[in-house]
Design an enzyme around this catalytic site. Structure first.
Site, short mmCIF file in Angstrom:
data_model
loop_
_atom_site.label_atom_id
_atom_site.label_comp_id
_atom_site.label_asym_id
_atom_site.label_seq_id
_atom_site.Cartn_x
_atom_site.Cartn_y
_atom_site.Cartn_z
N ARG A 1 -74.33 24.53 -45.39
CA ARG A 1 -73.59 23.32 -44.97
C ARG A 1 -72.37 23.70 -44.13
O ARG A 1 -71.63 24.62 -44.44
CB ARG A 1 -73.15 22.56 -46.21
CG ARG A 1 -72.37 21.26 -45.91
CD ARG A 1 -70.87 21.48 -45.92
NE ARG A 1 -70.13 20.24 -45.81
CZ ARG A 1 -68.82 20.17 -45.62
NH1 ARG A 1 -68.11 21.27 -45.53
NH2 ARG A 1 -68.20 19.02 -45.54
N THR B 1 -61.10 26.63 -43.03
CA THR B 1 -61.44 26.13 -44.37
C THR B 1 -62.58 26.93 -44.99
O THR B 1 -63.37 27.57 -44.28
CB THR B 1 -61.90 24.65 -44.26
OG1 THR B 1 -62.03 24.09 -45.56
CG2 THR B 1 -63.23 24.51 -43.54
N SER C 1 -59.18 26.75 -51.22
CA SER C 1 -59.85 25.87 -50.25
C SER C 1 -59.84 26.43 -48.82
O SER C 1 -60.41 25.81 -47.92
CB SER C 1 -59.19 24.49 -50.26
OG SER C 1 -57.81 24.62 -50.07
N THR D 1 -58.53 16.57 -42.37
CA THR D 1 -58.90 17.23 -43.61
C THR D 1 -59.60 16.19 -44.49
O THR D 1 -59.37 15.00 -44.32
CB THR D 1 -57.66 17.80 -44.33
OG1 THR D 1 -58.05 18.35 -45.59
CG2 THR D 1 -56.59 16.73 -44.59
N GLY D 2 -60.43 16.66 -45.39
CA GLY D 2 -61.13 15.73 -46.28
C GLY D 2 -62.63 15.84 -46.12
O GLY D 2 -63.13 16.88 -45.67
N THR E 1 -58.52 21.88 -46.48
CA THR E 1 -58.47 22.54 -45.18
C THR E 1 -57.05 22.60 -44.65
O THR E 1 -56.28 21.66 -44.83
CB THR E 1 -59.29 21.68 -44.19
OG1 THR E 1 -60.63 21.69 -44.63
CG2 THR E 1 -59.21 22.21 -42.78
#
Ligand code: ASP
Length: 337
Positions: free
Chosen positions: A223, A213, A92, A246-247, A195
């Site tokens: 993106r 990330t 990731s 993060t997320g 991340t």
């Protein structure tokens, strides 16, 4: 009254209240919030390093070496996340990350220092340390963000070695598997690391942060998430503190959650309240919040911290007082549905 005049009037009122020392911190929905909720794991104390997910333990060690030797928080946050970027088993962050739909790994990173200076790069390929490229953007250009081919050209000019854009065995297999169905849905807490966002306070008391990330796996080519956007994935204010997220980046971009958390602290919130406020905003603005995860960390310059997430499963690494340990974050969705 025109909107502009209303705005000026409100700004003047805000400035007047602030100068009188009257707190204008209000909770979600405009209600006055009781101040003072703290994180049970938070004790004021510096220096400190804190970072998202389990990979944060190793990153914290990298950052701590710099801090312990009397170095600058800015160098510490860069060195810290470089550990994660170089870990090819990490799917990731860095070049070992899962690719986009086209099978290409694209990387995003940002860095911010105690002066409020910031640099970031987005949509870069073949760079082992996007965080160092982000720092060069900050240190050596008049800009704050470079993307794609332009960022890669700058990397070349700065002597960064372009790595071959090859997937690892793990990421190639996973991508081929995904290609069978091409079903795109962000998965909550995938592998328990995403991340890395890392915040540090050095021995002089200066605050800095870094965030890096490979973004969401199977994202559309092109993106860009929250991580390289100052105020979204990362924000630092040496006077009031710092935050990192993060997320699901789209939800963090829509709410500028890191900036929001730091602004909450500026208006008197504890870091825990600031994190909860930012998550409350994301939940309020996203009817589908049950389908995705966001985790946020915040610190004050005194070394208190807060952490919060939408769902169970977010954890973070805290290096403070000679001890580097994992902490499970509190979360919003207690029903767990
Ligand atoms: N926030 C990152 C992004 O949206 C992904 C993550 O933290 O998992 O790109």
């Amino acid at each position: 009254m025109t909107d502009r005049r209303k705005f000026l009037k409100n700004s003047a009122l805000f400035a007047a209240f602030s100068s009188l020392g009257i707190s204008v911190f209000a909770g979600e929905g405009g209600k006055k919030k009781k101040k003072g909720k703290t994180n049970p794991n938070s004790v004021a104390g510096k220096p400190l390093v804190i970072s998202t997910w389990k990979h944060g333990l190793a990153a914290n060690e990298g950052a701590w070496k710099v801090i312990d030797a009397g170095g600058r928080a800015l160098d510490a946050v860069e060195q810290g996340v470089m550990v994660t970027e170089s870990d090819k088993t990490n799917t990731s962050v860095g070049l070992g990350g899962f690719p986009d739909r086209e099978g290409i790994v694209t990387l995003d990173a940002s860095i911010m220092d105690e002066r409020g200076m910031a640099g970031s790069v987005a949509f870069v390929q073949g760079i082992e340390h996007p965080i160092s490229l982000a720092r060069r953007v900050m240190d050596k250009t008049p800009h704050a963000l470079l993307v794609g081919a332009g960022a890669e050209l700058f990397a070349k000019q700065e002597g960064f070695v372009k790595q071959k854009n090859t997937l690892t065995d793990t990421t190639r297999k996973a991508w081929q598997e995904w290609m069978k169905e091409k079903n795109y849905k962000p998965v909550i807490n995938i592998e328990n690391h995403d991340t890395i966002g890392l915040l540090a306070i050095d021995k002089r008391g200066n605050v800095s942060g870094a965030c890096t990330t490979s973004g969401l796996s199977w994202k559309m080519h092109g993106r860009v998430g929250d991580s390289p956007i100052i105020g979204a994935g990362l924000f630092v204010d040496n006077e009031f503190g710092a935050a990192t997220c993060t997320g699901l980046g789209e939800s963090v971009l829509r709410t500028l959650a890191s900036f929001l958390a730091v602004e909450c602290m500026r208006r008197g919130a504890t870091p825990q309240e600031a994190c909860e406020e930012a998550i409350a905003r994301i939940v309020k603005k996203h009817a589908n919040f049950k389908d995705f995860q966001v985790g946020i960390l915040a610190i004050t310059p005194a070394g208190e911290h807060g952490g919060y997430a939408i769902h169970k499963g977010f954890n973070y690494a805290l290096h403070q007082g000679g001890n580097n340990r994992m902490i499970d974050s509190d979360y919003y969705n207690k029903e767990g549905k």
